[in-house]
Design an enzyme around this catalytic site. Structure first.
Site, PDB file in Angstrom:
ATOM      1  N   SER A  20       4.989   8.063   0.914  1.00  0.00           N
ATOM      2  CA  SER A  20       5.795   6.631   1.512  1.00  0.00           C
ATOM      3  C   SER A  20       7.460   8.041   0.677  1.00  0.00           C
ATOM      4  O   SER A  20       6.872   7.660  -1.061  1.00  0.00           O
ATOM      5  CB  SER A  20       5.642   5.733   0.372  1.00  0.00           C
ATOM      6  OG  SER A  20       6.384   5.427   0.905  1.00  0.00           O
ATOM      7  N   HIS A  44       6.058   8.820   5.781  1.00  0.00           N
ATOM      8  CA  HIS A  44       5.632   7.219   5.725  1.00  0.00           C
ATOM      9  C   HIS A  44       7.198   6.880   5.385  1.00  0.00           C
ATOM     10  O   HIS A  44       7.721   7.031   4.381  1.00  0.00           O
ATOM     11  CB  HIS A  44       4.575   6.303   4.845  1.00  0.00           C
ATOM     12  CG  HIS A  44       4.635   5.013   4.972  1.00  0.00           C
ATOM     13  ND1 HIS A  44       4.315   4.743   6.448  1.00  0.00           N
ATOM     14  CD2 HIS A  44       4.818   3.821   4.049  1.00  0.00           C
ATOM     15  CE1 HIS A  44       3.987   3.522   6.005  1.00  0.00           C
ATOM     16  NE2 HIS A  44       4.822   2.795   4.764  1.00  0.00           N
ATOM     17  N   ASP A  46       9.931   3.690   4.006  1.00  0.00           N
ATOM     18  CA  ASP A  46       9.845   2.108   4.172  1.00  0.00           C
ATOM     19  C   ASP A  46      11.298   1.535   4.118  1.00  0.00           C
ATOM     20  O   ASP A  46      12.331   1.892   3.487  1.00  0.00           O
ATOM     21  CB  ASP A  46       9.208   1.231   2.539  1.00  0.00           C
ATOM     22  CG  ASP A  46       7.891   1.490   2.565  1.00  0.00           C
ATOM     23  OD1 ASP A  46       7.407   1.272   3.660  1.00  0.00           O
ATOM     24  OD2 ASP A  46       7.338   2.871   2.019  1.00  0.00           O
ATOM     25  N   MET A  48      13.528  -1.468   4.455  1.00  0.00           N
ATOM     26  CA  MET A  48      13.614  -2.888   3.025  1.00  0.00           C
ATOM     27  C   MET A  48      15.096  -3.472   3.006  1.00  0.00           C
ATOM     28  O   MET A  48      16.276  -2.882   3.403  1.00  0.00           O
ATOM     29  CB  MET A  48      13.202  -3.009   1.656  1.00  0.00           C
ATOM     30  CG  MET A  48      12.085  -2.551   1.770  1.00  0.00           C
ATOM     31  SD  MET A  48      11.227  -2.224  -0.069  1.00  0.00           S
ATOM     32  CE  MET A  48       9.654  -1.075   0.267  1.00  0.00           C
ATOM     33  N   HIS A  77       7.943   1.773   8.501  1.00  0.00           N
ATOM     34  CA  HIS A  77       7.046   0.526   8.294  1.00  0.00           C
ATOM     35  C   HIS A  77       9.321  -0.463   8.054  1.00  0.00           C
ATOM     36  O   HIS A  77       9.253  -0.166   6.708  1.00  0.00           O
ATOM     37  CB  HIS A  77       6.542   0.418   7.281  1.00  0.00           C
ATOM     38  CG  HIS A  77       6.338  -0.933   6.402  1.00  0.00           C
ATOM     39  ND1 HIS A  77       5.749  -0.639   5.073  1.00  0.00           N
ATOM     40  CD2 HIS A  77       5.983  -2.255   6.750  1.00  0.00           C
ATOM     41  CE1 HIS A  77       5.131  -1.856   4.665  1.00  0.00           C
ATOM     42  NE2 HIS A  77       5.579  -2.718   5.920  1.00  0.00           N
ATOM     43  N   MET A  79      10.261  -3.792   7.456  1.00  0.00           N
ATOM     44  CA  MET A  79      10.016  -5.142   6.612  1.00  0.00           C
ATOM     45  C   MET A  79      11.208  -5.446   6.292  1.00  0.00           C
ATOM     46  O   MET A  79      11.811  -5.693   5.419  1.00  0.00           O
ATOM     47  CB  MET A  79       9.571  -4.605   4.726  1.00  0.00           C
ATOM     48  CG  MET A  79       8.003  -3.978   4.758  1.00  0.00           C
ATOM     49  SD  MET A  79       8.231  -3.506   2.969  1.00  0.00           S
ATOM     50  CE  MET A  79       8.800  -1.434   3.373  1.00  0.00           C
ATOM     51  N   MET A 147      -1.327  -4.257   5.043  1.00  0.00           N
ATOM     52  CA  MET A 147      -0.767  -4.647   3.392  1.00  0.00           C
ATOM     53  C   MET A 147      -2.551  -4.736   2.230  1.00  0.00           C
ATOM     54  O   MET A 147      -2.185  -5.327   2.912  1.00  0.00           O
ATOM     55  CB  MET A 147       0.803  -5.290   3.401  1.00  0.00           C
ATOM     56  CG  MET A 147       1.320  -4.853   3.700  1.00  0.00           C
ATOM     57  SD  MET A 147       2.152  -2.751   3.963  1.00  0.00           S
ATOM     58  CE  MET A 147       2.859  -3.402   2.510  1.00  0.00           C
ATOM     59  N   GLY A 154       7.159  -0.406  -4.559  1.00  0.00           N
ATOM     60  CA  GLY A 154       6.011   0.573  -4.895  1.00  0.00           C
ATOM     61  C   GLY A 154       6.041   0.468  -6.428  1.00  0.00           C
ATOM     62  O   GLY A 154       5.941  -0.655  -7.013  1.00  0.00           O
ATOM     63  N   GLY A 155       4.539   1.170  -6.429  1.00  0.00           N
ATOM     64  CA  GLY A 155       3.678   0.782  -8.281  1.00  0.00           C
ATOM     65  C   GLY A 155       3.146   0.200  -8.255  1.00  0.00           C
ATOM     66  O   GLY A 155       2.995  -0.484  -9.540  1.00  0.00           O
ATOM     67  N   ASP A 185      -1.985   0.550   2.879  1.00  0.00           N
ATOM     68  CA  ASP A 185      -0.408   0.925   2.206  1.00  0.00           C
ATOM     69  C   ASP A 185      -0.355  -0.012   1.319  1.00  0.00           C
ATOM     70  O   ASP A 185       0.047  -1.378   1.310  1.00  0.00           O
ATOM     71  CB  ASP A 185       1.090   0.364   3.247  1.00  0.00           C
ATOM     72  CG  ASP A 185       2.334   0.554   2.947  1.00  0.00           C
ATOM     73  OD1 ASP A 185       2.345   1.172   1.406  1.00  0.00           O
ATOM     74  OD2 ASP A 185       2.834   0.257   3.513  1.00  0.00           O
ATOM     75  N   GLY A 186      -0.039   0.315   0.111  1.00  0.00           N
ATOM     76  CA  GLY A 186       0.395  -0.689  -1.026  1.00  0.00           C
ATOM     77  C   GLY A 186      -1.298   0.015  -2.678  1.00  0.00           C
ATOM     78  O   GLY A 186      -2.107  -0.536  -2.050  1.00  0.00           O
ATOM     79  N   GLY A 187      -0.910   0.399  -2.668  1.00  0.00           N
ATOM     80  CA  GLY A 187      -1.970   1.129  -4.276  1.00  0.00           C
ATOM     81  C   GLY A 187      -3.365   1.724  -3.969  1.00  0.00           C
ATOM     82  O   GLY A 187      -4.195   1.564  -4.461  1.00  0.00           O
ATOM     83  N   GLY A 207       2.728   6.360  -1.800  1.00  0.00           N
ATOM     84  CA  GLY A 207       3.731   6.397  -2.432  1.00  0.00           C
ATOM     85  C   GLY A 207       4.392   6.897  -4.274  1.00  0.00           C
ATOM     86  O   GLY A 207       4.064   7.929  -4.299  1.00  0.00           O
ATOM     87  N   SER A 208       3.051   6.042  -5.008  1.00  0.00           N
ATOM     88  CA  SER A 208       3.260   6.505  -6.434  1.00  0.00           C
ATOM     89  C   SER A 208       2.980   7.301  -6.739  1.00  0.00           C
ATOM     90  O   SER A 208       2.731   8.376  -7.159  1.00  0.00           O
ATOM     91  CB  SER A 208       3.171   5.314  -6.917  1.00  0.00           C
ATOM     92  OG  SER A 208       3.682   3.871  -6.593  1.00  0.00           O
TER      93      SER A 208
HETATM   94  C1  DX5 Z   1       5.789  -1.395  -0.032  1.00  0.00           C
HETATM   95  C2  DX5 Z   1       6.009  -0.417   0.816  1.00  0.00           C
HETATM   96  C3  DX5 Z   1       4.287   0.486   0.481  1.00  0.00           C
HETATM   97  C4  DX5 Z   1       5.067   1.413  -0.903  1.00  0.00           C
HETATM   98  C5  DX5 Z   1       3.680   1.583  -1.655  1.00  0.00           C
HETATM   99  O1  DX5 Z   1       5.918  -2.628   0.254  1.00  0.00           O
HETATM  100  O2  DX5 Z   1       5.464  -0.532   1.774  1.00  0.00           O
HETATM  101  O3  DX5 Z   1       5.119   1.561   0.978  1.00  0.00           O
HETATM  102  O4  DX5 Z   1       5.755   2.692  -1.071  1.00  0.00           O
HETATM  103  O5  DX5 Z   1       4.035   2.480  -2.574  1.00  0.00           O
HETATM  104  P1  DX5 Z   1       2.325   2.388  -3.976  1.00  0.00           P
HETATM  105  O6  DX5 Z   1       1.812   3.547  -3.039  1.00  0.00           O
HETATM  106  O7  DX5 Z   1       3.391   3.358  -4.848  1.00  0.00           O
HETATM  107  O8  DX5 Z   1       2.116   1.543  -3.751  1.00  0.00           O
HETATM  108 ZN    ZN Z   2       4.957   0.433   3.476  1.00  0.00          ZN
END
Ligand code: DX5
Ligand code: ZN
Length: 233
Positions: A20, A44, A46, A48, A77, A79, A147, A154-155, A185-187, A207-208
């Protein structure tokens, strides 16, 4: 004229690593993408809007810029509260797939519009939305995104309580003989990857864990190595 894109998403159900870019340095985006490309399947993106989630990130102009720098499948994605308003802009910008949230109004129409634009179509569900939120649309999508954090940032820490829903979606895909990818997606990192892949996820967004690592490509490979191979059938 066609808005169809040609980036190959790869076979449905195969393991895919999707870094991401939200966690990358936006001032050096092309360089960040180049770093992870050899170890990645998708990218990916994101999006928003500050309404659907309490954060604002990027939109079609950045997708358009990315498109000029990568041949990776651009997995967008969305959002955003009104995805239908922007589908054409994303398609023109070079998005390959768009994933909209089941929590927005008019999902069925939006999915059909995205498909008509030649986009690969995904449906996302927040951690507190039940399996029933995606169940009616399984035949209409190419991908379900479960999700594993609340979207927006992120993070955040992975939410293991989503695992039963991931299993439920994978089971339904198998029971109904569908070719639908199951994305998380997420963590997602090397510790949570075995959990989600064992539950049936095959597209891993991170992402992170990727861009926050000293060597992002090695981190992406680490996710691939940590994945539990999916049982045949
Ligand atoms: C969060 C995003 C994710 C985000 C994930 O709303 O949809 O794609 O980048 O970040 P990590 O991998 O750091 O949780
Ligand atoms: Zn995402």
């Amino acid at each position: 004229m066609t808005l169809m894109t040609s980036t190959d998403p790869g076979p449905s159900g195969s393991l895919r690593i999707a870094p991401s870019v939200l966690a990358a340095d936006f001032g050096e985006l092309a360089a960040a993408v180049a770093t992870v490309t050899p170890a990645s399947d998708w990218l990916h993106v994101d999006v928003m809007d500050g309404h659907f989630v309490p954060n604002i990130s990027i939109g079609p102009p950045v997708v358009s810029s990315l498109r000029r720098h990568t041949d990776l499948f651009l997995d967008c994605h969305l959002m955003i509260t009104d995805p239908g308003e922007y589908l054409e802009a994303f398609a023109k910008a070079g998005a390959d797939g768009v994933t909209v949230h089941a929590e927005v109004d008019g999902v069925e129409t939006v999915l059909a519009e995205a498909r008509a634009l030649g986009l690969r179509v995904g449906l996302a569900v927040n951690p507190d939305s039940p399996f029933e939120a995606v169940d009616p649309y399984l035949e209409a999508v190419d991908l379900v995104l479960c999700m594993t954090v609340f979207p927006g940032f992120g993070g955040q820490s992975f939410m293991p309580e989503v695992l039963p829903k991931i299993r439920q979606v994978r089971q339904a895909i198998a029971d109904r003989g569908l070719s639908v990818d199951l994305e998380v997606d997420g963590g997602i990192d090397a510790t949570t990857t075995p959990l989600v892949t064992e539950a049936g996820a095959n597209v891993l967004v991170a992402g992170s864990a990727v861009f926050g690592a000293a060597d992002p490509a090695m981190a992406a490979r680490g996710l691939r190595d940590a994945a539990v191979p999916m049982a045949a059938g």
